[in-house]
Design an enzyme around this catalytic site. Structure first.
Site, PDB file in Angstrom:
ATOM      1  CD1 TRP A   1      16.103  20.071 -25.664  1.00 13.04           C
ATOM      2  CD2 TRP A   1      18.032  19.275 -26.444  1.00 13.04           C
ATOM      3  NE1 TRP A   1      16.290  20.602 -26.925  1.00 13.04           N
ATOM      4  CE2 TRP A   1      17.474  20.123 -27.423  1.00 13.04           C
ATOM      5  CE3 TRP A   1      19.259  18.655 -26.709  1.00 13.04           C
ATOM      6  CZ2 TRP A   1      18.088  20.375 -28.654  1.00 13.04           C
ATOM      7  CZ3 TRP A   1      19.887  18.899 -27.938  1.00 13.04           C
ATOM      8  CH2 TRP A   1      19.293  19.756 -28.887  1.00 13.04           C
TER       9      TRP A   1
ATOM     10  CE  LYS B   1      12.596  17.069 -31.234  1.00 14.03           C
ATOM     11  NZ  LYS B   1      13.768  16.256 -31.663  1.00 14.03           N
TER      12      LYS B   1
ATOM     13  CB  SER C   1      21.674  15.789 -25.018  1.00 10.15           C
ATOM     14  OG  SER C   1      20.309  16.053 -24.902  1.00 10.15           O
TER      15      SER C   1
ATOM     16  CE  LYS D   1      10.996  12.831 -33.818  1.00 12.86           C
ATOM     17  NZ  LYS D   1      11.651  12.189 -32.628  1.00 12.86           N
TER      18      LYS D   1
ATOM     19  CB  SER E   1      14.725   8.450 -30.665  1.00 11.79           C
ATOM     20  OG  SER E   1      13.880   7.463 -31.221  1.00 11.79           O
ATOM     21  NE  ARG E   2      12.320   9.553 -23.685  1.00  6.69           N
ATOM     22  CZ  ARG E   2      11.220   9.812 -22.983  1.00  6.69           C
ATOM     23  NH1 ARG E   2      10.878   9.032 -21.974  1.00  6.69           N
ATOM     24  NH2 ARG E   2      10.454  10.835 -23.285  1.00  6.69           N
ATOM     25  CG  ASN E   3       9.168   8.181 -29.514  1.00  3.37           C
ATOM     26  OD1 ASN E   3       8.109   7.951 -28.960  1.00  3.37           O
ATOM     27  ND2 ASN E   3       9.753   9.374 -29.465  1.00  3.37           N
TER      28      ASN E   3
ATOM     29  CD  GLU F   1       7.835  14.426 -25.622  1.00  6.32           C
ATOM     30  OE1 GLU F   1       8.555  14.389 -26.642  1.00  6.32           O
ATOM     31  OE2 GLU F   1       7.699  15.435 -24.927  1.00  6.32           O
TER      32      GLU F   1
END
Length: 324
Positions: A12, A96, A131, A182, A245-247, A272
């Site tokens: 990023w 974030k 990205s 989020k 997304s990693r989440n 995160e």
């Protein structure tokens, strides 16, 4: 012409460096990984790459972009602090999340660790942006938020171009909390997808998740309208549509019955959202804020309550008015 330094070794930060150079700025980037594959994206004469903080942070640096994770933020700020000599440097961050243990927002960590920086010098630049999509020059919208609206508007002008539109905002608290919260809702959506729940469930999680986010933000002085903007609704839609997304990925693995102990043991790849769940849970308990989705994810990750029981607890809560 502003002198800009980007502190990041991730993709990023590299993408934002390329964007700034395309906008005509001379940019220095701190890259701690030698021969990083991302370097090919920033191989032009407007960009200087160095692994030395002293080389990239000079007395004439006007803007520093911190494209790092919340877990790395404090360490990077403490290292950079030794080389920032002048006042009124604008610090842009793309974080974030909330800091583990302290439960602080990114701007609070920055103001605490950089001696010449006040919280009003900080701008949060977040929103629905992957990205690779930005590399492809896909049209993207982000939010630049600061307690000092003039600083947010400066960043808006510097980053905006024909494929990136930036909106300015003066609700720094709201935007930072929206971006962090989020991630918690993204985990829940990933779990629901992993369980093969229908779009009914996903729509419910998004809607009630946004309500939960706004309720939390208001308790900390944020504008509730912020939680209908790019940092919240926009990013949640991106998570739901793209499933990158990693989440979301971690949530999906949990839904597919991957062992939670194994997931949490892999410290290098934890998103995160994992630490943010704990921070939000603790802060909501301190202020008596009703956060049922956060409670459910916390119970699953930290109290080790079985997934079926967590779902049962969530769906069988006491009946309430929707907007009370």
């Amino acid at each position: 012409m502003k002198n800009i330094t980007v502190l990041s070794s991730g993709l990023w930060g590299t993408v934002l460096t390329r964007l700034l150079s395309e906008n005509g700025y001379l940019v220095k980037i701190w890259n701690t990984q030698a021969n990083n594959d991302n370097d090919q994206l920033i191989n032009n004469d407007r960009i200087t790459i160095s692994s030395s903080l002293e080389d990239v942070l000079s007395d004439n640096t006007d803007i520093i972009v911190l494209a790092v994770s919340i877990d790395d933020l404090r360490s990077v700020c403490e290292q950079a602090n030794d080389y920032i000599k002048k006042n009124n440097v604008i610090i842009v961050h793309t974080v974030k999340g909330l800091e583990k243990d302290s439960n602080l927002r990114a701007s609070e960590v920055i103001a605490q660790t950089m001696t010449t920086v006040q919280e009003e010098d900080v701008v949060s630049l977040v929103g629905p942006g992957y990205s690779q999509n930005l590399i492809n020059h896909d049209m993207t919208l982000l939010t630049a938020a600061s307690d000092n609206l003039f600083n947010a508007q400066q960043i808006q002008k510097i980053f905006s171009n024909e494929y990136l539109r930036v909106y300015a905002d003066d609700d720094l608290v709201g935007v930072e909390l929206a971006a962090a919260l989020k991630n918690v809702i993204s985990l829940s959506i990933g779990i629901a997808n992993g369980l093969d729940y229908s779009s009914n469930t996903i729509a419910a999680l998004i809607t009630r998740g946004l309500s939960e986010m706004a309720r939390f933000g208001q308790a900390f002085g944020a504008n509730p309208i912020t939680f209908s903007g790019l940092a919240s609704v926009g990013d949640l839609f991106l998570t739901t549509l793209e499933k990158k997304s990693r989440n979301w990925i971690i949530g999906y693995k949990i839904g597919k019955n991957k062992n939670i102990e194994e997931i949490l043991a892999d410290k290098q790849h934890l998103p995160e959202g994992i630490s943010t769940v704990k921070a939000v849970y603790e802060l909501s308990n301190e202020r008596n804020i009703d956060m049922p989705i956060t409670q459910a994810i916390y119970d699953l990750l930290y109290n080790r309550i079985e997934l079926n029981q967590v779902i049962d607890n969530l769906i069988n809560r006491e009946e309430k008015l929707e907007f009370k």
